[in-house]
Design a protein around this motif. Structure first.
Motif, PDB file in Angstrom:
ATOM      1  N   TYR A  95       6.156 -11.632 -54.741  1.00 58.65           N
ATOM      2  CA  TYR A  95       7.138 -12.570 -53.720  1.00 58.65           C
ATOM      3  C   TYR A  95       6.617 -11.869 -52.270  1.00 58.65           C
ATOM      4  N   ARG A  96       5.654 -11.435 -51.904  1.00 54.05           N
ATOM      5  CA  ARG A  96       5.519 -10.875 -50.478  1.00 54.05           C
ATOM      6  C   ARG A  96       5.172 -11.789 -49.534  1.00 54.05           C
ATOM      7  N   HIS A  97       4.717 -12.925 -49.917  1.00 50.72           N
ATOM      8  CA  HIS A  97       3.941 -14.054 -48.929  1.00 50.72           C
ATOM      9  C   HIS A  97       3.950 -15.205 -49.480  1.00 50.72           C
ATOM     10  N   VAL A  98       3.923 -16.346 -48.551  1.00 48.44           N
ATOM     11  CA  VAL A  98       3.712 -17.633 -48.964  1.00 48.44           C
ATOM     12  C   VAL A  98       2.920 -18.470 -47.911  1.00 48.44           C
TER      13      VAL A  98
ATOM     14  N   GLY B  62     -13.948 -24.115 -56.517  1.00 42.95           N
ATOM     15  CA  GLY B  62     -13.440 -22.922 -57.317  1.00 42.95           C
ATOM     16  C   GLY B  62     -12.569 -22.216 -56.457  1.00 42.95           C
ATOM     17  N   ARG B  63     -12.371 -22.478 -55.066  1.00 41.10           N
ATOM     18  CA  ARG B  63     -11.372 -21.819 -54.109  1.00 41.10           C
ATOM     19  C   ARG B  63     -10.210 -22.670 -53.710  1.00 41.10           C
ATOM     20  N   VAL B  64      -9.141 -22.097 -53.430  1.00 42.63           N
ATOM     21  CA  VAL B  64      -8.328 -22.575 -52.726  1.00 42.63           C
ATOM     22  C   VAL B  64      -8.113 -22.191 -51.370  1.00 42.63           C
ATOM     23  N   TYR B  65      -7.699 -23.224 -50.410  1.00 40.17           N
ATOM     24  CA  TYR B  65      -7.533 -22.986 -49.167  1.00 40.17           C
ATOM     25  C   TYR B  65      -6.449 -23.323 -48.412  1.00 40.17           C
ATOM     26  N   THR B  66      -6.023 -22.354 -47.637  1.00 40.91           N
ATOM     27  CA  THR B  66      -4.683 -22.300 -47.358  1.00 40.91           C
ATOM     28  C   THR B  66      -4.473 -22.275 -45.841  1.00 40.91           C
ATOM     29  N   ASN B  67      -3.285 -22.499 -45.254  1.00 33.73           N
ATOM     30  CA  ASN B  67      -2.527 -22.026 -44.018  1.00 33.73           C
ATOM     31  C   ASN B  67      -1.753 -21.167 -44.007  1.00 33.73           C
ATOM     32  N   GLU B  68      -1.579 -20.075 -43.411  1.00 35.90           N
ATOM     33  CA  GLU B  68      -0.473 -18.969 -43.658  1.00 35.90           C
ATOM     34  C   GLU B  68      -0.089 -18.363 -42.227  1.00 35.90           C
ATOM     35  N   GLY B  69       1.347 -18.125 -42.092  1.00 32.57           N
ATOM     36  CA  GLY B  69       1.812 -17.574 -40.971  1.00 32.57           C
ATOM     37  C   GLY B  69       1.991 -16.307 -41.144  1.00 32.57           C
ATOM     38  N   ASN B  70       2.114 -15.332 -40.186  1.00 31.87           N
ATOM     39  CA  ASN B  70       2.516 -13.969 -40.305  1.00 31.87           C
ATOM     40  C   ASN B  70       1.570 -13.036 -41.123  1.00 31.87           C
ATOM     41  N   THR B  71       0.301 -13.462 -40.670  1.00 37.74           N
ATOM     42  CA  THR B  71      -0.761 -12.619 -41.555  1.00 37.74           C
ATOM     43  C   THR B  71      -1.842 -12.326 -40.617  1.00 37.74           C
ATOM     44  N   SER B  72      -3.027 -12.130 -41.185  1.00 39.31           N
ATOM     45  CA  SER B  72      -4.202 -11.741 -40.220  1.00 39.31           C
ATOM     46  C   SER B  72      -5.597 -12.175 -41.039  1.00 39.31           C
ATOM     47  N   ALA B  73      -6.473 -11.844 -40.467  1.00 34.12           N
ATOM     48  CA  ALA B  73      -7.917 -12.110 -41.093  1.00 34.12           C
ATOM     49  C   ALA B  73      -8.107 -11.359 -42.440  1.00 34.12           C
ATOM     50  N   LEU B  74      -7.265 -10.326 -42.621  1.00 33.09           N
ATOM     51  CA  LEU B  74      -7.362  -9.506 -43.597  1.00 33.09           C
ATOM     52  C   LEU B  74      -6.713  -9.932 -44.816  1.00 33.09           C
ATOM     53  N   TYR B  75      -7.534  -9.659 -45.908  1.00 29.31           N
ATOM     54  CA  TYR B  75      -7.083  -9.982 -47.169  1.00 29.31           C
ATOM     55  C   TYR B  75      -5.891  -9.433 -47.498  1.00 29.31           C
ATOM     56  N   GLY B  76      -4.914 -10.108 -48.172  1.00 29.82           N
ATOM     57  CA  GLY B  76      -3.700  -9.730 -48.525  1.00 29.82           C
ATOM     58  C   GLY B  76      -2.688  -9.493 -47.589  1.00 29.82           C
ATOM     59  N   ASP B  77      -2.691  -9.560 -46.107  1.00 32.77           N
ATOM     60  CA  ASP B  77      -2.014  -9.155 -45.107  1.00 32.77           C
ATOM     61  C   ASP B  77      -0.782 -10.121 -45.259  1.00 32.77           C
ATOM     62  N   SER B  78       0.462  -9.523 -45.384  1.00 33.59           N
ATOM     63  CA  SER B  78       1.491 -10.606 -45.237  1.00 33.59           C
ATOM     64  C   SER B  78       2.337  -9.987 -44.035  1.00 33.59           C
ATOM     65  N   ASN B  79       1.785  -9.460 -43.070  1.00 36.10           N
ATOM     66  CA  ASN B  79       2.819  -8.950 -42.056  1.00 36.10           C
ATOM     67  C   ASN B  79       1.790  -8.971 -40.621  1.00 36.10           C
ATOM     68  N   GLY B  80       0.992  -9.757 -40.395  1.00 36.10           N
ATOM     69  CA  GLY B  80       0.179  -9.706 -39.410  1.00 36.10           C
ATOM     70  C   GLY B  80       0.233 -10.422 -38.189  1.00 36.10           C
ATOM     71  N   GLY B  81       1.243 -11.169 -38.089  1.00 35.16           N
ATOM     72  CA  GLY B  81       1.704 -11.560 -36.857  1.00 35.16           C
ATOM     73  C   GLY B  81       1.183 -12.889 -36.409  1.00 35.16           C
ATOM     74  N   THR B  82       0.212 -13.635 -37.029  1.00 37.84           N
ATOM     75  CA  THR B  82      -0.607 -14.478 -36.513  1.00 37.84           C
ATOM     76  C   THR B  82      -0.735 -15.765 -37.617  1.00 37.84           C
ATOM     77  N   VAL B  83      -1.181 -16.805 -37.036  1.00 38.91           N
ATOM     78  CA  VAL B  83      -1.168 -18.039 -38.315  1.00 38.91           C
ATOM     79  C   VAL B  83      -2.861 -18.110 -38.480  1.00 38.91           C
ATOM     80  N   ARG B  84      -3.232 -18.133 -39.645  1.00 37.31           N
ATOM     81  CA  ARG B  84      -4.720 -18.158 -40.126  1.00 37.31           C
ATOM     82  C   ARG B  84      -4.629 -19.047 -41.162  1.00 37.31           C
TER      83      ARG B  84
END
Length: 255
Positions: free
Chosen positions: A39-42, A51-73
């Protein structure tokens, strides 16, 4: 709302609320919420392809698995990514507190926006898991257009036959697009009902959704909503109403 009655919702609260309402799926749909392990990120699903799922995420960065990056990606992951916990499917048709569409007969007519969306999700499901089989016998995967036309029907029957051959020891020809006597006889070997899971359940979900009887997730899990849809379909076709997908119900589904 005053601060004494304010309630915050984190990823765990969101996931569990959808889970309790039967709205969690292991397969994404556009517009769904994607919840990551622990439950670390949404994020929000924007597209599913190749074969891939594309997302829009807040509080992240370009890094894989980043749940505290402060940007929308905009990001993307393999559908099989083990870090994805599940998807919370949102029913956008039930806006304004009115609930699901009700025609007065207990099912959604074919051609509605919801039936089209569900059919598209079903086509995507078949393409994701059975692309090679579809290409071998039909020349190409299905067009994900939300229309349950002859090719989607043929693809559904093809996968259905393949499952009965591989898992139930049948010898059905994978050529052709007719649910014939050999198919009906083979169908008697398996009953798909409440508690069932797997490809046969997904096929039944997809066909019932396309016909307007099922409005749940294409998740290959036979739950209470699916049982209700089967009963409504059986009643509309003059079949024995038992909520079980057997030979007679399969024959009607593939008509």
């Amino acid at each position: 709302m005053d601060k004494e009655h304010y309630q915050a919702y984190n990823c765990a609260c969101i996931y569990r609320a959808f889970q309790s309402a039967g709205g969690v799926s292991g397969f994404p749909q556009a517009g769904a919420l994607v919840i990551f392990q622990d439950y670390r990120h949404v994020g929000r699903v924007t597209e599913i392809k190749d074969g891939r799922v594309y997302t829009n995420e807040g509080n992240t960065s370009a890094l894989y698995g980043d749940s505290n990056g402060g940007t929308v990606r905009e990001k993307n992951y393999l559908l099989t990514d083990h870090n994805i916990l599940g998807y919370c499917i949102i029913n956008y048709e039930a806006g304004g507190g009115s609930g699901e569409m009700d025609t007065g007969e207990g099912f959604l007519p074919e051609g509605t926006i919801q039936a089209k969306s569900q059919t598209e999700s079903y086509q995507r499901w078949l393409n994701t898991w059975y692309s090679s089989l579809l290409t071998t016998y039909m020349g190409e995967p299905l067009e994900e257009d939300g229309s349950f036309g002859p090719k989607t029907r043929q693809g559904s029957l093809l996968v259905w036959k393949d499952i009965l051959n591989r898992l139930y020891g049948k010898r059905l020809s994978l050529e052709g697009n007719t649910f014939d006597a050999s198919c009906r006889e083979a169908a008697g070997a398996t009953l798909t009902s409440y508690g069932s899971s797997g490809t046969l359940t997904a096929i039944a979900e997809g066909i019932l959704a396309s016909k307007g009887f099922y409005s749940g997730n294409i998740d290959a899990e036979f739950g209470p909503g699916m049982e209700q849809a089967v009963r409504k379909f059986q009643n509309s076709r003059g079949l024995i109403v038992d909520g079980v997908v057997g030979a007679d119900t399969w024959a009607e589904l593939f008509q």
